[in-house]
Scaffold this active site. Sequence first.
Site, PDB file in Angstrom:
ATOM      1  CE1 TYR A  67      45.207  38.748  29.884  1.00  0.00           C
ATOM      2  CE2 TYR A  67      45.591  40.008  31.882  1.00  0.00           C
ATOM      3  CZ  TYR A  67      44.887  39.048  31.200  1.00  0.00           C
ATOM      4  OH  TYR A  67      43.872  38.362  31.825  1.00  0.00           O
ATOM      5  CG  ASN A 114      42.021  29.294  26.394  1.00  0.00           C
ATOM      6  OD1 ASN A 114      41.994  28.428  25.535  1.00  0.00           O
ATOM      7  ND2 ASN A 114      42.687  29.144  27.529  1.00  0.00           N
ATOM      8  CB  CYS A 158      43.824  31.793  29.817  1.00  0.00           C
ATOM      9  SG  CYS A 158      42.314  30.911  30.187  1.00  0.00           S
ATOM     10  CG  HIS A 159      44.997  28.986  35.332  1.00  0.00           C
ATOM     11  ND1 HIS A 159      44.841  28.016  34.351  1.00  0.00           N
ATOM     12  CD2 HIS A 159      45.990  28.541  36.144  1.00  0.00           C
ATOM     13  CE1 HIS A 159      45.691  27.032  34.584  1.00  0.00           C
ATOM     14  NE2 HIS A 159      46.405  27.328  35.659  1.00  0.00           N
ATOM     15  CD  GLU A 199      48.925  25.687  37.518  1.00  0.00           C
ATOM     16  OE1 GLU A 199      49.763  26.586  37.272  1.00  0.00           O
ATOM     17  OE2 GLU A 199      48.086  25.303  36.676  1.00  0.00           O
TER      18      GLU A 199
END
Length: 159
Positions: A93, A116, A124-125, A151
């Site tokens: 963050y 979001n 945002c993950h 990912e």
Amino acid sequence: MEKVLLESPIGILRLSASDKGLSRLELPNKHKAKIASKNVSNKYLRKAIEELNKYFEGKLRRFTVKLDFEGTAFQKSVWNALLEIPYGETISYGEMAHMIGNPKAQRAVGMANNRNPIAIIAPCHRVIGADGSLTGYGGGLPIKEWLLCHEGFDTKNIS
């Protein structure tokens, strides 16, 4: 505003689009829902469905569907910055606050991430705690961890 439901490996996603772009992608919740018709007239919804399916198949790393964010100028700056986080990578963050030119806005960045409206596509993950921990996620931490693992991010060393 057209809406559609999409089955995914993480559950049923709810998508909405305006005539300007995709405006919402809501993560699964505990409510049961019927999958919507395959006849989707909105071109942004069609594009989002196509790209999300490719993403979940492991064939897409960057979304190109046009987005229509609705929020404050600050929120939009955070959500647009999310789009710059590379596939399979994470930032904190604090790093995101620096990205938007407001290094002391870590909490505000967290709140904007929490609001979001276009999850997964505005990833945002990929934002984690400064200590490397998985922190709050609107869809729940198991979905956040699933998306990061999907990912290729190793979540085994994350607390």
